[in-house]
Enzyme design. Structure first.
Site, PDB file in Angstrom:
ATOM      1  N   ASN A 137       0.524  -1.160   0.156  1.00 59.82           N
ATOM      2  CA  ASN A 137      -0.090  -0.001   0.078  1.00 59.82           C
ATOM      3  C   ASN A 137       0.775   1.033   0.156  1.00 59.82           C
ATOM      4  OD1 ASN A 137       0.451  -1.185   2.748  1.00 59.82           O
ATOM      5  ND2 ASN A 137      -0.344   0.857   3.472  1.00 59.82           N
ATOM      6  N   CYS A 322      -2.412   6.002   7.886  1.00 60.71           N
ATOM      7  CA  CYS A 322      -2.419   5.438   9.468  1.00 60.71           C
ATOM      8  C   CYS A 322      -0.891   5.845  10.131  1.00 60.71           C
ATOM      9  CB  CYS A 322      -2.926   4.331   9.777  1.00 60.71           C
ATOM     10  SG  CYS A 322      -2.592   3.030   8.502  1.00 60.71           S
TER      11      CYS A 322
HETATM   12  N1  PLP Z   1      -4.575  -3.327   4.421  1.00 59.27           N
HETATM   13  C1  PLP Z   1      -4.171  -2.584   3.428  1.00 59.27           C
HETATM   14  C2  PLP Z   1      -3.217  -2.964   2.390  1.00 59.27           C
HETATM   15  C3  PLP Z   1      -4.787  -1.153   3.110  1.00 59.27           C
HETATM   16  O1  PLP Z   1      -4.359  -0.470   2.526  1.00 59.27           O
HETATM   17  C4  PLP Z   1      -5.863  -0.818   4.098  1.00 59.27           C
HETATM   18  C5  PLP Z   1      -6.302   0.534   4.203  1.00 59.27           C
HETATM   19  O2  PLP Z   1      -5.637   1.453   4.391  1.00 59.27           O
HETATM   20  C6  PLP Z   1      -6.150  -1.633   5.402  1.00 59.27           C
HETATM   21  C7  PLP Z   1      -5.530  -3.176   5.249  1.00 59.27           C
HETATM   22  C8  PLP Z   1      -7.344  -1.193   6.115  1.00 59.27           C
HETATM   23  O3  PLP Z   1      -8.371  -1.450   5.756  1.00 59.27           O
HETATM   24  P1  PLP Z   1      -9.667  -0.861   6.767  1.00 59.27           P
HETATM   25  O4  PLP Z   1      -9.189   0.608   7.208  1.00 59.27           O
HETATM   26  O5  PLP Z   1     -10.746  -0.847   5.800  1.00 59.27           O
HETATM   27  O6  PLP Z   1      -9.721  -1.718   7.855  1.00 59.27           O
END
Ligand code: PLP
Length: 381
Positions: A137, A322
């Protein structure tokens, strides 16, 4: 505004909103209630689950609907009672969950690609689950999941030959890349797959975990027994219908979307280059989500760049929303070997539905001006 942060959030489309609205208004019934209108809602819910599952080559009954990818990742891990392996560049929702297990990390190379030799070296007989995201990500690096699945298959066979019965499952967080990579759970060979509605113009707070046959999970919460006892709580019918509609919108368009974003990213790079801005481009040029442009301006402060861009209504980020908000240096950029100075000068631009040729060119121009002004300011200091 010019929005360059589609990896963080995407807008819910009108079509998705329209599909969702009845289930928050006239079709508000609890799908578990015993009268006909509720049965209609149940049918719509199951149909939407089927649509989501079909998108990855699965059936609706293979899915557990969750409150997002974080919960789906946490639920996936409950399949393990022994050791687990996770990639060191995984999202916080994987890494932080892994801390509650006997977990070890697998290394990546300078482009963010998994080090398969390190995976093999760490695949000891007590490993029960391996978790590797479909695409990172922060970098957009796409992992070779089919190859990883093959390694795990061989390891399973080897264990069986030696009379060992320890399970070995492959989990993948496919939050990023759903719109740009063809995903078929059987072809990929994954046992558990996390899906995220919020990244594909569906509503936030909706996710799903694909659970392969024979995989046993433990519920994280208990209650009314919905989702085959694995995720109690009244079903988020509107959210699931929204997610399904979002996937219907992108289905069959992956090739065109890849082409489109490849061109837009190239245009953005050209705009920078035309203005003598030559950043270090991060990630893996061969195995990369087409909409990702992670880049580094050594010596510059990316936080300042973001602030300067924001003044002109251009929205970008330094990495995962985050971790960026916590002000900690990115563990992903650290893992690919960037120095603290390089990390401090890194930006993540991610394109999406709000971008077009015109606004991407404009974004390139503005970014180049901001970067050149920063270099000039530093020269004069
Ligand atoms: N995993 C990945 C690779 C992400 O990019 C994100 C989102 O930012 C998440 C998990 C978390 O998703 P959520 O906020 O819908 O729980």
């Amino acid at each position: 505004m010019i929005y360059l942060d589609h990896a963080a959030a995407t807008p819910v489309s009108k079509k998705v909103l329209q599909a969702m609205t009845p289930f928050m208004t006239e079709e508000f019934f609890n799908p578990s209630s015993p009268y006909l209108p509720a049965a209609r809602v149940r049918a719509a819910y199951e149909e939407a689950k089927n649509t989501i599952a079909n998108f990855i080559g699965a059936k609706g009954t293979d899915l557990v609907i969750t409150s997002g990818a974080t919960e789906a990742n946490a639920l996936a891990f409950t399949a393990a009672s022994g050791k687990i392996l996770v990639l060191e560049t995984e999202h916080a929702s994987v890494l932080e969950n892994a801390k509650h297990y006997d977990a070890q990390t697998i290394r990546v190379d300078k482009t963010g690609l998994i080090d398969l030799a390190d995976l093999q070296a760490k695949l000891t007989d007590d490993v029960e689950l391996v978790s590797v995201s479909l695409a990172n990500n922060e970098l957009g690096t796409i992992q070779p999941l089919a190859e990883i699945a093959q390694i795990l298959r061989e390891t399973r066979l080897d264990r069986l030959k030696r009379g060992l019965k320890t399970q070995l499952l492959l989990h993948s967080d496919a939050s990023q890349g759903l719109a740009l990579v063809d995903i078929n759970v059987a072809r990929l060979g994954v046992d558990l797959l996390t899906l995220n509605s919020a990244k594909v113009c569906g509503p936030k707070g909706v996710g799903a975990l694909y659970v392969g046959h024979g995989v046993r999970l433990k519920p994280l919460i208990y209650g009314g027994g919905q989702e085959r006892n694995l995720r109690s709580g009244t079903e988020n019918v509107a959210g699931v219908v929204g997610f399904a509609t979002a996937l219907e919108t992108i289905k069959g368009h992956t090739v065109a979307a890849r082409k489109n974003y490849t061109r837009l990213v190239e245009n953005l790079k050209k705009e920078l280059s035309a203005r003598k801005v030559e950043p270090v481009y991060l990630g893996n040029p061969k195995h990369m989500l087409a909409n990702f442009l992670p880049l580094c301006f050594p010596g510059l402060d990316a936080e300042r760049l973001i602030f300067k861009l924001e003044e002109q209504e251009v929205y970008a980020s330094t990495g995962a929303a985050c971790s960026a908000s916590k002000g900690e240096p990115s563990h992903v950029l650290k893992a690919i070997g960037l120095t603290p100075e390089e990390i401090a000068g890194s930006l993540r631009l991610t394109l999406g539905v709000l971008n077009n040729e015109e606004n991407v060119r404009q974004a390139g121009k503005i970014l180049a001006e901001v970067v050149n002004a920063e270099y000039a300011r530093m020269k004069n200091e």
